[in-house]
Design a protein around this motif. Structure first.
Motif, mmCIF file in Angstrom:
data_model
loop_
_atom_site.group_PDB
_atom_site.id
_atom_site.type_symbol
_atom_site.label_atom_id
_atom_site.label_comp_id
_atom_site.label_asym_id
_atom_site.label_seq_id
_atom_site.Cartn_x
_atom_site.Cartn_y
_atom_site.Cartn_z
ATOM 1 N N GLY A 132 0.807 -1.205 0.000
ATOM 2 C CA GLY A 132 0.000 0.000 0.000
ATOM 3 C C GLY A 132 0.843 1.258 0.000
ATOM 4 N N LEU A 153 3.002 4.461 -1.357
ATOM 5 C CA LEU A 153 2.927 5.387 -2.473
ATOM 6 C C LEU A 153 4.205 5.231 -3.275
ATOM 7 N N ARG A 189 -0.312 15.880 0.074
ATOM 8 C CA ARG A 189 -1.055 15.313 1.191
ATOM 9 C C ARG A 189 -1.166 16.274 2.363
ATOM 10 N N ASP A 206 -8.181 10.729 4.043
ATOM 11 C CA ASP A 206 -8.048 9.431 3.383
ATOM 12 C C ASP A 206 -9.400 8.735 3.264
ATOM 13 N N LYS A 207 -10.329 9.136 4.094
ATOM 14 C CA LYS A 207 -11.655 8.532 4.038
ATOM 15 C C LYS A 207 -12.560 9.317 3.096
ATOM 16 N N GLN A 218 -7.088 14.339 -5.091
ATOM 17 C CA GLN A 218 -7.342 12.932 -4.797
ATOM 18 C C GLN A 218 -6.899 12.039 -5.961
ATOM 19 N N ALA A 277 -4.994 4.092 -6.561
ATOM 20 C CA ALA A 277 -6.136 3.493 -5.884
ATOM 21 C C ALA A 277 -5.634 2.517 -4.817
ATOM 22 N N LYS A 278 -6.429 2.351 -3.782
ATOM 23 C CA LYS A 278 -6.013 1.469 -2.682
ATOM 24 C C LYS A 278 -6.088 -0.009 -3.077
ATOM 25 N N ASP A 279 -6.958 -0.297 -4.050
ATOM 26 C CA ASP A 279 -7.196 -1.712 -4.371
ATOM 27 C C ASP A 279 -6.572 -2.105 -5.709
ATOM 28 N N GLU A 280 -5.367 -1.610 -5.962
ATOM 29 C CA GLU A 280 -4.726 -1.941 -7.230
ATOM 30 C C GLU A 280 -4.411 -3.431 -7.331
ATOM 31 N N SER A 327 -3.664 3.032 -13.261
ATOM 32 C CA SER A 327 -2.455 2.968 -12.445
ATOM 33 C C SER A 327 -1.413 4.006 -12.865
#
Ligand code: CUA
Length: 417
Positions: free
Chosen positions: A273, A275, A284, A292-293, A308, A313-316, A415
């Motif tokens: 996860g 960067l 940031r 982040d939420k 943003q 993406a968090k779920d790459e 990505s």
């Protein structure tokens, strides 16, 4: 009493009144109507060039409004005063016709000239002011080159060199430093287009074989809507773009991120996860209140949304992304689009090196998210009729994409932050 038995003028006035009420009520749903604000308004400006153009508009409006009131008053006066009041008046001979009153005629000529001068002086001043960056601001000016294509915009940064890869090139989203004058060179590779960011500067045409230019400045960081303003073919109406103005610090950071070659997602990185690009650190800083939420459905200010969009993406899914990268070559996408550092080599389509960091796709038409990207890849001819990606790409190369392939391509393009 039925409506039809009313005198006709009554119904006419009634309809007019209803229409007026409708005008007042309908836009009442949108508070911004009363401020005349909106994405592409020229009535709320964000920089000195658009402001000077708005000032000319107001001068013209006031002068013509005064003329309207004066002429209207004289007309009303004459209509009432010289109205036929009796039966005899109606059948009377017209009065003796005279040549006119030289004093009034001269007076009207003088008043017309005065009105024109009042409009012409600020207009000429604004024309000179908006033509190019003023001498005293030139030292601080930033330069970009915008090129029109059917139907998208290429943006080049002639002063931003990338080792071994020429200058920085992006597409459809022009990122500029806020508070600095920006000179925009205007070019086209095909037909006449017109570059227009209503809140920042009026339109100037991009004409084949001719070097036009304009300048603009965004006083504060912001997100602005642009539009091609010259009919240029089937998809002219959807030839849009964005201008994103950033603080000097953020702009420098953005440049550094954009100069980097395309991002490669290795499975380990995605799982951790982390960067992949350290230079995003100051994006940031949370200045604009994003967390982040961040909720994708919440109404987020556009500039914050843009920020943003700079993050992976968090779920790459590293495997899916690798498959997308392979398909990008196999499906001949690489022949038209450049992806610096990866396989893409083409120059006829937009540079996609950092496509994932843009907020829009298809020249400012669609939001850059998975759903819209899939829609675009599946049926570009529906989204943007006549576009070259379909005609000289899909059709000419017999490109067929099934859902799984679209999915992988979407993951890969997303990505590319
Ligand atoms: Cu390009 Cu209209």
């Amino acid at each position: 009493m039925r409506l039809t038995s009313l005198p006709p003028s009554f119904a006419r006035w009634g309809r007019a009144a209803l229409a007026l009420c409708g005008l007042a009520v309908l836009p009442g749903c949108d508070f911004n109507f009363w401020r005349m604000d909106g994405h592409q308004t020229t009535m709320v400006t964000a920089g000195p060039v658009a402001k000077s153009q708005l000032d000319v508009f107001y001068v013209t409006v006031w002068v013509t409004f005064i003329i309207f009131i004066l002429v209207g008053a004289v007309l009303a006066y004459a209509t009432i005063k010289f109205k036929a009041k009796t039966e005899a008046d109606e059948h009377a001979e017209p009065p003796e016709q005279s040549h006119g009153n030289p004093l009034i005629e001269l007076g009207l000529i003088g008043a017309s000239i005065l009105a024109l001068v009042v409009i012409a002086v600020p207009t000429l001043k604004a024309i000179w002011y908006t033509y190019d960056v003023p001498e005293e601001l030139r030292e601080n000016a930033y330069e970009v080159t915008a090129t029109g294509y059917q139907w998208w915009f290429k943006f080049e940064y002639p002063n931003e060199q990338i080792d071994g890869a020429g200058t920085l090139v992006t597409g459809n989203e022009l990122v500029i430093p806020a508070g600095r004058p920006v000179r925009v060179n205007l070019r086209t590779v095909d037909v006449i287009h017109s570059f227009w960011v209503p809140k920042l500067a009026g339109k100037v045409d991009m004409i084949p074989n001719r070097g036009n230019h304009l300048w603009l400045q965004a006083d504060e960081p912001g997100y602005f809507w642009g539009q091609c303003a010259e009919f240029c073919g089937e998809s002219h109406a959807v030839m849009r773009f964005r201008v994103i103005a950033l603080s000097e610090e953020d702009f420098a950071e953005w440049l550094a991120a954009q100069k980097a070659p395309a991002r490669t997602v290795a499975p380990a990185v995605a799982q951790a996860g982390a960067l992949p690009q350290a230079q995003f650190a100051s994006f940031r800083r949370n200045e604009y209140g994003f967390t982040d939420k961040w909720d994708a459905n919440a109404a987020v200010p556009p500039l914050e949304h843009w920020r943003q969009q700079q993050f992976p993406a968090k779920d790459e899914d590293a495997a899916l992304i690798a498959e997308g990268r392979r398909l990008f070559v196999e499906k001949t996408c690489a022949g038209c689009h450049a992806i610096r550092g990866h396989e893409g080599m083409g120059i006829t389509g937009p540079d996609l090196t950092h496509i994932g960091s843009r907020t829009t796709i298809a020249a400012g038409l669609l939001e850059n998210n998975r759903e819209q990207m899939a829609r675009w890849l599946k049926h570009p001819e529906v989204v943007k009729p006549g576009n070259l990606m379909y005609t000289t790409g899909y059709v000419a190369n017999n490109v067929q994409l099934n859902d799984a392939e679209v999915n992988a391509l979407v993951a890969y393009l997303e990505s590319l932050k």
